[in-house]
Design a protein around this motif. Structure first.
Motif, PDB file in Angstrom:
ATOM      1  N   LEU A  75       0.954  -1.132   0.124  1.00  0.00           N
ATOM      2  CA  LEU A  75      -0.035  -0.032   0.032  1.00  0.00           C
ATOM      3  C   LEU A  75       1.059   1.061   0.168  1.00  0.00           C
ATOM      4  O   LEU A  75       0.319   2.153  -0.621  1.00  0.00           O
ATOM      5  CB  LEU A  75      -0.952   0.084   1.083  1.00  0.00           C
ATOM      6  N   VAL A  76       2.070   1.239   0.642  1.00  0.00           N
ATOM      7  CA  VAL A  76       2.937   2.361   0.565  1.00  0.00           C
ATOM      8  C   VAL A  76       3.324   2.755  -0.760  1.00  0.00           C
ATOM      9  O   VAL A  76       3.558   4.154  -1.306  1.00  0.00           O
ATOM     10  CB  VAL A  76       4.038   2.355   1.597  1.00  0.00           C
ATOM     11  N   GLY A  77       3.858   1.724  -1.418  1.00  0.00           N
ATOM     12  CA  GLY A  77       4.012   1.868  -2.770  1.00  0.00           C
ATOM     13  C   GLY A  77       3.292   2.173  -3.847  1.00  0.00           C
ATOM     14  O   GLY A  77       3.261   2.881  -4.800  1.00  0.00           O
ATOM     15  N   LEU A  78       1.818   1.730  -3.412  1.00  0.00           N
ATOM     16  CA  LEU A  78       0.610   2.234  -4.181  1.00  0.00           C
ATOM     17  C   LEU A  78       0.416   3.730  -4.055  1.00  0.00           C
ATOM     18  O   LEU A  78      -0.021   4.473  -5.056  1.00  0.00           O
ATOM     19  CB  LEU A  78      -0.296   1.106  -3.894  1.00  0.00           C
ATOM     20  N   HIS A  79       0.314   4.108  -2.802  1.00  0.00           N
ATOM     21  CA  HIS A  79      -0.267   5.532  -2.388  1.00  0.00           C
ATOM     22  C   HIS A  79       1.013   6.451  -2.093  1.00  0.00           C
ATOM     23  O   HIS A  79       0.339   7.788  -1.881  1.00  0.00           O
ATOM     24  CB  HIS A  79      -1.065   5.563  -1.490  1.00  0.00           C
ATOM     25  N   ALA A  80       2.029   6.306  -2.168  1.00  0.00           N
ATOM     26  CA  ALA A  80       3.059   7.207  -1.457  1.00  0.00           C
ATOM     27  C   ALA A  80       3.247   8.448  -2.590  1.00  0.00           C
ATOM     28  O   ALA A  80       3.177   7.963  -3.642  1.00  0.00           O
ATOM     29  CB  ALA A  80       4.468   6.447  -1.512  1.00  0.00           C
ATOM     30  N   THR A  81       3.383   9.460  -2.012  1.00  0.00           N
ATOM     31  CA  THR A  81       3.733  10.711  -2.860  1.00  0.00           C
ATOM     32  C   THR A  81       5.052  10.537  -3.594  1.00  0.00           C
ATOM     33  O   THR A  81       5.947   9.851  -3.125  1.00  0.00           O
ATOM     34  CB  THR A  81       3.489  12.102  -2.017  1.00  0.00           C
ATOM     35  N   ARG A  82       5.323  11.691  -4.190  1.00  0.00           N
ATOM     36  CA  ARG A  82       6.650  11.624  -5.098  1.00  0.00           C
ATOM     37  C   ARG A  82       7.882  11.816  -4.105  1.00  0.00           C
ATOM     38  O   ARG A  82       8.607  10.913  -4.435  1.00  0.00           O
ATOM     39  CB  ARG A  82       6.767  12.632  -6.080  1.00  0.00           C
ATOM     40  N   ARG A  83       7.517  12.600  -3.044  1.00  0.00           N
ATOM     41  CA  ARG A  83       8.795  12.728  -2.147  1.00  0.00           C
ATOM     42  C   ARG A  83       8.925  11.316  -1.147  1.00  0.00           C
ATOM     43  O   ARG A  83      10.006  11.110  -0.818  1.00  0.00           O
ATOM     44  CB  ARG A  83       8.531  13.947  -1.200  1.00  0.00           C
ATOM     45  N   MET A  84       7.856  11.027  -1.111  1.00  0.00           N
ATOM     46  CA  MET A  84       7.830   9.842   0.052  1.00  0.00           C
ATOM     47  C   MET A  84       8.349   8.577  -0.528  1.00  0.00           C
ATOM     48  O   MET A  84       8.902   7.552  -0.095  1.00  0.00           O
ATOM     49  CB  MET A  84       6.306   9.419   0.720  1.00  0.00           C
ATOM     50  N   ARG A  85       8.075   8.452  -2.017  1.00  0.00           N
ATOM     51  CA  ARG A  85       8.671   7.124  -2.909  1.00  0.00           C
ATOM     52  C   ARG A  85      10.270   7.203  -2.681  1.00  0.00           C
ATOM     53  O   ARG A  85      10.690   6.034  -3.351  1.00  0.00           O
ATOM     54  CB  ARG A  85       8.062   7.307  -4.440  1.00  0.00           C
ATOM     55  N   VAL A  86      10.873   8.262  -2.276  1.00  0.00           N
ATOM     56  CA  VAL A  86      12.485   8.314  -2.002  1.00  0.00           C
ATOM     57  C   VAL A  86      12.695   7.506  -1.022  1.00  0.00           C
ATOM     58  O   VAL A  86      13.447   6.693  -0.734  1.00  0.00           O
ATOM     59  CB  VAL A  86      13.106   9.636  -2.344  1.00  0.00           C
TER      60      VAL A  86
END
Length: 605
Positions: A75-86
């Motif tokens: 779910l984190v990979g699915l919904h994370a924002t661009r900054r959080m995906r780092v």
């Protein structure tokens, strides 16, 4: 409550605390969509609490709650924002390492005496190989579920629209390197899998008559290594291992080595994601059979490692224990194996979809470019045709008048003035139409001028003034034609009379016939002249010029037809025959063939 449990007491006293931790994990999952950073903080804080507060740690039966963190990673990979995906993948991997320490190291277990899943009672230093194996596997699995979430994000147009950049910056920066090293990924996983397990179990296999564990482990590691290149062999190798273990006791795994069987769902995932054809679909039922065999080897005491205990948790040999263990392990194994296969299936489907989308985008771009080229070519052809229709007629009249004035000037000087007036009038008319054409190209795409059938008389008079003897015959009552059809008729008559003036030689004559007695206008232009040296081949060749091509195209777009060729009944003659249906006929025909209405809508040509 005055009673406080101490280390070494029954682990059941930690259940309320573990329940709160599990509720916290569920809260993190619930917040992963709306507040990804907050959910990561919550999960990290809960794991830190388990490291510091021993009573909050899971027991040997409740540690499966950590599996919910795999759902959380997805779910984190699915919904994370661009900054959080780092940041998210790094935090998730760190959490996986902490979970590994809680599972393997006795110091961080619920009792503080034995490891939670390996049951070893050793110092922390001696358990470093176990920690490396568990941490490596947990980090790899966690990263895989996070990557699955990113792929689901790419496959979802709604989620992709939420961000201008759907691909994680980490993956984008590592993409060139990963593509180069991609063929070596599965062999590298197999080498790490084999090496870490050998380190973790060093010295244990020496107690058997022969060191069986390196060979049995090697079969599973080999199945991982060849899963991409040789999927059939990869599916067969676990079967060879299980068949051997059913009949050869020393080859069976014990209470510390049974997690090696996790290589089976990993192989199933790789085959499902990479293989094609029949083996991809057969891998799932085959893996189900393998899970049943593995469950039997792990839970049935006669088929365990030879000590009369079940191989995976060491419970008693009563019927209830065996049946309960068999059912639990079978269900979990089927869930993990089926989930792994469907994850691989989803990854492959996502990859194929991206490839298909890329091809579709490339095709759309090519079609758009071709459409633009076609529009430009059609517009150039329209402009060339309009310029031809305007200039060819005017120049033909001007040339005829000039030649006539030059020849009759010595005998009739007074005729020169009339010829010059006609030349000037034709030039002014041509100049006006060219100006209107240029203005239409800049301002309006609907054409420069729309002559109608009422302008045919003026056209005939101009051609007569240029020296062409014209006879006009009309039959029947004129019916309604669309503006586009009238323009087409006008241009056809103009081009036919212009050709007669240019090519009929001395004393050119023409007969224009307009017959309205049918379902449309039947048009005939018959021309002749004294041209004794004209060759039929040249005369027929005029049918391939731009003017005659334009006449045929105009008649076709008007819903009719046109023919132009040498008149076999008249020596030196040329015959143009055309038919244009009335507006009512065009409307009736358009119901069956809508393309007929191209020129019916407007007189742009």
């Amino acid at each position: 409550m005055s009673f406080v449990p101490v280390r070494g007491d029954m682990v059941w006293y930690t259940t309320p605390y573990a329940f709160l931790i599990a509720v916290g994990f569920a809260t993190g999952i619930a917040l992963s969509r709306v507040a990804t950073s907050v959910s990561l903080v919550i999960v990290g804080a809960l794991l830190a609490t388990q490291l510091l507060f021993w009573a909050a740690r899971f027991s040997s039966t409740s540690w499966s709650a950590y599996l919910t963190l795999l759902v959380f990673a997805t779910l984190v990979g699915l919904h994370a924002t661009r900054r959080m995906r780092v940041v998210a993948p790094l935090v998730l991997i760190l959490c996986a390492v902490v979970v590994s320490a809680l599972l393997v190291l006795p110091r961080f277990s619920a009792t503080g005496i034995d490891g939670l899943i390996n049951g070893k009672h050793m110092s922390t230093v001696a358990l470093i190989p176990d920690l490396l194996v568990c941490a490596g596997a947990a980090a790899l699995i966690t990263f895989g579920f996070w990557y699955l979430g990113t792929q689901l994000r790419l496959a979802s147009p709604a989620l992709r629209a939420r961000s201008s950049e759907a691909l994680s910056p980490i993956l984008r920066n590592l993409a060139p390197t990963l593509l180069t090293l991609r063929p070596a990924l599965e062999p590298a996983i197999a080498v790490a899998f084999y090496g870490l397990w050998i380190i973790a179990e060093a010295g244990r296999s020496a107690s058997w008559p022969w060191p069986s564990f390196p060979f049995t482990l090697g079969l599973l590691a080999a199945s991982i290594a060849v899963a991409r290149s040789f999927p059939r062999l990869a599916v067969a190798l676990p079967g060879v291992l299980l068949a051997t273990q059913l009949f050869v006791i020393p080859t069976r795994f014990g209470s510390t080595t049974w997690p090696v069987y996790f290589a089976v769902p990993l192989t199933c995932l790789i085959v499902s994601a990479m293989a094609g054809g029949r083996i991809r679909w057969l891998s799932l039922p085959i893996a189900v059979v393998y899970v049943a065999a593995i469950t039997t080897l792990m839970t049935v005491p006669p088929l365990s490692d030879g000590y009369g205990w079940t191989a995976w948790v060491g419970v008693g040999t009563s019927v209830d224990n065996v049946v309960g263990s068999f059912a639990a392990v079978l269900v979990v194994g089927l869930i993990l194996t089926s989930g792994a296969w469907y994850i691989g299936y989803g990854l492959r489907a996502s990859q194929l979809k991206r490839a298909a989308d890329a091809k579709l985008d490339a095709t759309v771009d090519e079609l758009r470019s071709a459409e633009i080229d076609l529009i430009v070519a059609n517009e150039r052809d329209r402009i060339a045709q309009d310029v031809h229709d305007i200039m060819a007629h005017s120049l033909a009249v001007i040339i005829a008048q000039a030649d006539g004035a030059r020849f009759i000037g010595p005998q009739r000087p007074d005729a020169i003035s009339a010829s010059l007036e006609r030349i000037a009038a034709s030039a002014r008319t041509s100049l006006a139409e060219v100006r209107m054409l240029i203005e239409s190209l800049v301002e309006s795409p609907e054409g420069h001028s729309n002559p109608t059938l009422d302008d045919l008389d003026d056209l005939v008079q101009r051609m007569r003034g240029a020296g062409l003897a014209i006879t006009v015959d009309r039959f029947g009552d004129q019916t309604m034609l669309t503006p586009g059809q009238q323009l087409a008729v006008y241009r056809i008559v103009q081009e036919s009379l212009t050709n007669a003036l240019k090519h009929a030689g001395a004393l050119p004559t023409a007969r224009l016939t307009l017959d309205w007695r049918g379902p449309g206008l039947a048009l005939t232009v018959a021309s002749s002249g004294a041209l004794p040296q004209r060759r039929d081949s040249n005369a027929r060749g005029r049918g391939h010029s731009r003017g005659l091509y334009g006449m045929r195209e105009r008649a076709r777009l008007a819903g009719g037809w046109l023919t132009a060729d040498v008149d076999d009944e008249e020596p030196g003659g040329y015959l143009v025959t055309a038919f244009v249906p009335t507006a009512c006929a065009v409307e009736q025909a358009s119901e069956a063939a809508p393309e007929v209405t191209l020129l019916h809508e407007a007189g742009s040509r």
